[in-house]
Design an enzyme around this catalytic site. Structure first.
Site, short mmCIF file in Angstrom:
data_model
loop_
_atom_site.label_atom_id
_atom_site.label_comp_id
_atom_site.label_asym_id
_atom_site.label_seq_id
_atom_site.Cartn_x
_atom_site.Cartn_y
_atom_site.Cartn_z
N GLU B 232 -5.65 -4.19 1.04
CA GLU B 232 -4.44 -5.00 1.22
C GLU B 232 -3.67 -4.29 2.31
O GLU B 232 -3.23 -3.15 2.12
CB GLU B 232 -3.70 -5.06 -0.13
CG GLU B 232 -2.61 -6.09 -0.18
CD GLU B 232 -1.32 -5.53 0.30
OE1 GLU B 232 -1.12 -5.45 1.55
OE2 GLU B 232 -0.51 -5.16 -0.55
N CYS B 269 5.04 -4.72 1.39
CA CYS B 269 3.95 -5.47 2.04
C CYS B 269 4.36 -6.90 2.35
O CYS B 269 3.84 -7.52 3.27
CB CYS B 269 2.73 -5.57 1.12
SG CYS B 269 2.25 -4.03 0.39
#
Lengths: 474, 474
Positions: B232, B269
């Protein structure tokens, strides 16, 4: 039929067209997809006799075998059509929000499986219908909402062209955009490489050799945007025969396994190529197995290159001093494959990893094991497999649970007292397994679950009802 | 705390031990796994104050923020414990056989999700608890039945060591084998590379930069046996603000988005880094956004290297003639990140793909679009994202459905009238998305579904009841 080489520019165009088609086709309603899949099945049914005759000429597979495969191909299309109609395959997950939750409101979250984008499918030489133009990979991709660019297998070009006409016609009749399905051809490595590295292609389905599958995997892993590759590359499908059942039913098991090993000239992905039997009481098993092998009619293989590879590997094994030739089919015809049976001790087998590799065709290596411990060592040594089989009485099985548990780590499908060939198309089927059986052990290429190779989750947060996909409403 | 460099031999040993542990742990009963996960949660709860204080010293993240994250970490462990206890996550599929079927008997087929093997987990710098030692990746892997070798993030070594002690103690108390969880450390690239290329490691979970994630992906794709990498790697999380809502609520939306953009020094993120607003009526939105940015206290970042990257990217953007600096936080402290807001026209933004990349930290590029068509062109140009957000009234949304449908192709989670930060841990959550947001858009790293990153299907054919996993009996 000569293979038309699709130019690189035409390959790019096919990928671009597939993307444009995807912008529409991804939103096709379930009933549109059902209509499309059923139309392919209906048009196929009408051309059965003609297409089987073409495929028979191109692949040498016998008409009865092709007829069964043809039926399976049609059934697979209907199977996916039913899946789409039923609808729950999209794995809708609805977590309603709670605006009153403290300290923060809980958002409304709804997830669905969404099509990945255009898919490249590489057809198999050994299944000119069921794993080619509109075989399992194509049916799964189309059901998921992904257009397909099909790379024809050079082993049966005319079959590919004729089936392509049917799929294209079905798309037209279903009112789907140009590019929902298209086909490219080419015998060179470049054709496939160009297709899978095109930025519009988002996944690849492949059935074939380890070398071919790995080359495609490598090409896709080094793309700027890597994409998933589902390459089913075959395996040796080891069979372990435990002592009590060997004693009780050795001859019967030998006939079943030898038939499985030589069917369709041994050209099945799940062909049992390595059999490990307890040394004690193995004589009748080996005698009977050898008898079937000697009596097996020799048969033409799918392509010259497959036949040459088979011959080469037979010669290589014959030259090994530590492996004995136990039987060769007596029927000798030029350019036809003759069934072979080799025997090796466990010790010699474990000492030579050449012997652990698939020899595509009607051959097997029979490994004699002194005891359970040697069987365990063989199971431990073998690489990933599509299937692993154990034959045993209840006593045998209960005394060999560690072997069965070890095989869980090695294969995608475990079979008790059966043969690995004959892959049932069912939701619980897993036709896949650890590398090098496939490049992605997480997915099957047969059965309902194979649709998830071509989807990804999308989550909708706080969407008003009118913007949600139908499956997430309410 | 100095980072202890784990030697290459110790890394190999950790991987081997994890494999040995796997041979037992893969067969752990649901109640054993529940006990283990809950023990980690309980032991963590006891050390809350001490560990938050250590993490605060190492990461500069404020205690309140760390306290929330600590709670989330414990909740995630319990969430997976509940999932294991409930049991249906294994996706048991039972297709009973029919020995009377013609022409061939129908085999009994039963499928279950089976653990992949030892998993390497790379901790995130920005979540020292929730995506580190026993964060989401580890909890999912352990719940699936996979041992974990954890590669500590060099940004918080002492936190990693202390949390590792807790997980190892929980494994001991739960009676699990040595190697079920272990930790390796090392600032050099070699530590991670050695771990992920070890043949016993069967999957990787990673949270971090595109560069780091891609390097691990490449290392794993070129292994003899390639393995799945779930990296990720963050994204710019674009936000599109449509005209009517901009007119009606521009200031309110500006405050929400600017707060989301600067929270935790912009180190999420899902931080919204690119916002596209309709030029018309955008004045109040920009004024208010700029005001929040100017008033944002400057803050230390997680590590010096992250701070240096942030400073470097701020300078690079400032030097661009076609991008204007709209606001900088007035609070200036040495080695602290100051929030930045840039403005660009759609045309200039589209002409410079440097601007499409993530700038990890408290900054944003505000893109002014003349019309829906320019918004569509921006959405089309942007690479894959974790999230994409649209703000609009019902009128706005209904007039911009093509934009929303286009964003489905670009992101793993779509949000209407909200902020992308704040990732709910729920079954329907998808924290993932097309490359370069992640290396595998098919899986989420948050929520129930994240467990399937660490499993593969195994099919049991014609197994007697006593050899079947409990979930497949009956």
């Amino acid at each position: 039929m000569a293979i038309v080489e699709t130019s690189l520019r035409e390959i790019d165009e096919a990928a671009e067209k597939a993307y444009t088609a995807f912008l529409t086709y991804r939103q096709a309603s379930p009933s549109q997809k059902v209509k499309f899949l059923n139309l392919i099945a209906e048009l196929l049914e009408r051309e059965r006799a003609r297409l089987i005759s073409i495929a028979n000429r191109e692949t040498f597979l016998p008409p009865e075998r092709l007829d069964g495969e043809y039926t399976r191909t049609i059934n697979q299309l209907r199977f996916f059509s039913d899946l789409v109609k039923e609808g729950t395959w999209v794995r809708a997950i609805i977590n309603k929000g709670d605006p009153t939750r403290k300290p923060l409101p809980k958002p409304d979250l709804r997830q669905i499986q969404y099509p990945l984008g255009p898919v490249a499918v590489f057809g198999a030489s050994n299944f000119p219908f069921a794993y080619s133009v509109c075989g399992g990979d194509t049916a799964a991709a189309l059901a998921a909402g992904c257009p397909v660019v099909y790379k024809a297998n050079p082993g049966h070009p005319e079959t590919s062209v004729e089936v392509t006409k049917i799929v294209v016609e079905a798309a037209r009749q279903a009112g789907l955009p140009d590019g929902t399905f298209s086909m490219v051809q080419g015998a060179s490595h470049e054709t496939g490489a160009r297709l899978v590295t095109h930025p519009r292609i988002k996944a690849v389905g492949f059935t074939g050799s380890l070398k071919g599958g790995r080359a495609i995997f490598d090409a896709c892993a080094t793309r700027e945007e890597p994409i998933p590759v589902y390459a089913e590359m075959g395996s040796t499908n080891p069979v372990f025969i435990l002592p009590e059942i060997l004693e009780q039913k050795g001859e019967e098991i030998a006939r079943l396994l030898a038939t499985s090993n030589t069917a369709s000239a041994g050209q099945f992905c799940t062909n049992p190529g390595i059999m490990v039997a307890n040394e004690k009481s193995s004589a009748k098993f080996y005698d009977e197995f050898a008898k079937v092998i000697r009596d097996t009619p020799s048969a033409p293989m799918l392509t010259n290159s497959i036949f040459n590879s088979f011959e080469k590997s037979m010669h290589e094994v014959m030259e090994k001093k530590k492996v004995q030739v136990a039987a060769v089919a007596s029927d000798e015809k030029s350019n036809n494959a003759r069934a072979h049976m080799f025997v090796s001790s466990a010790e010699n087998f474990l000492g030579d990893d050449d012997l652990w590799e698939e020899m595509f065709g009607p051959s097997s290596i029979q490994v004699t094991a002194k005891n359970s411990d040697e069987m365990m060592r063989i199971a431990e040594a073998l690489p990933g497999q599509l299937t692993a089989t154990v034959w045993g009485t209840e006593n045998d099985l209960k005394s060999n649970i560690p072997l069965i548990r070890l095989l869980e780590l090695k294969a995608g499908r475990l079979i008790i007292n059966g043969v690995p060939t004959g892959v049932e198309v069912a939701p619980a089927m897993n036709h896949g397994g650890p590398y090098p059986a496939t490049t992605d052990s997480k997915f099957t290429s047969v059965g309902t679950q194979s649709i998830y190779r071509f989807t990804r989750p999308v989550c909708y947060q706080n969407f008003p009802e009118y913007l949600l996909p139908d499956e997430l409403k309410g």
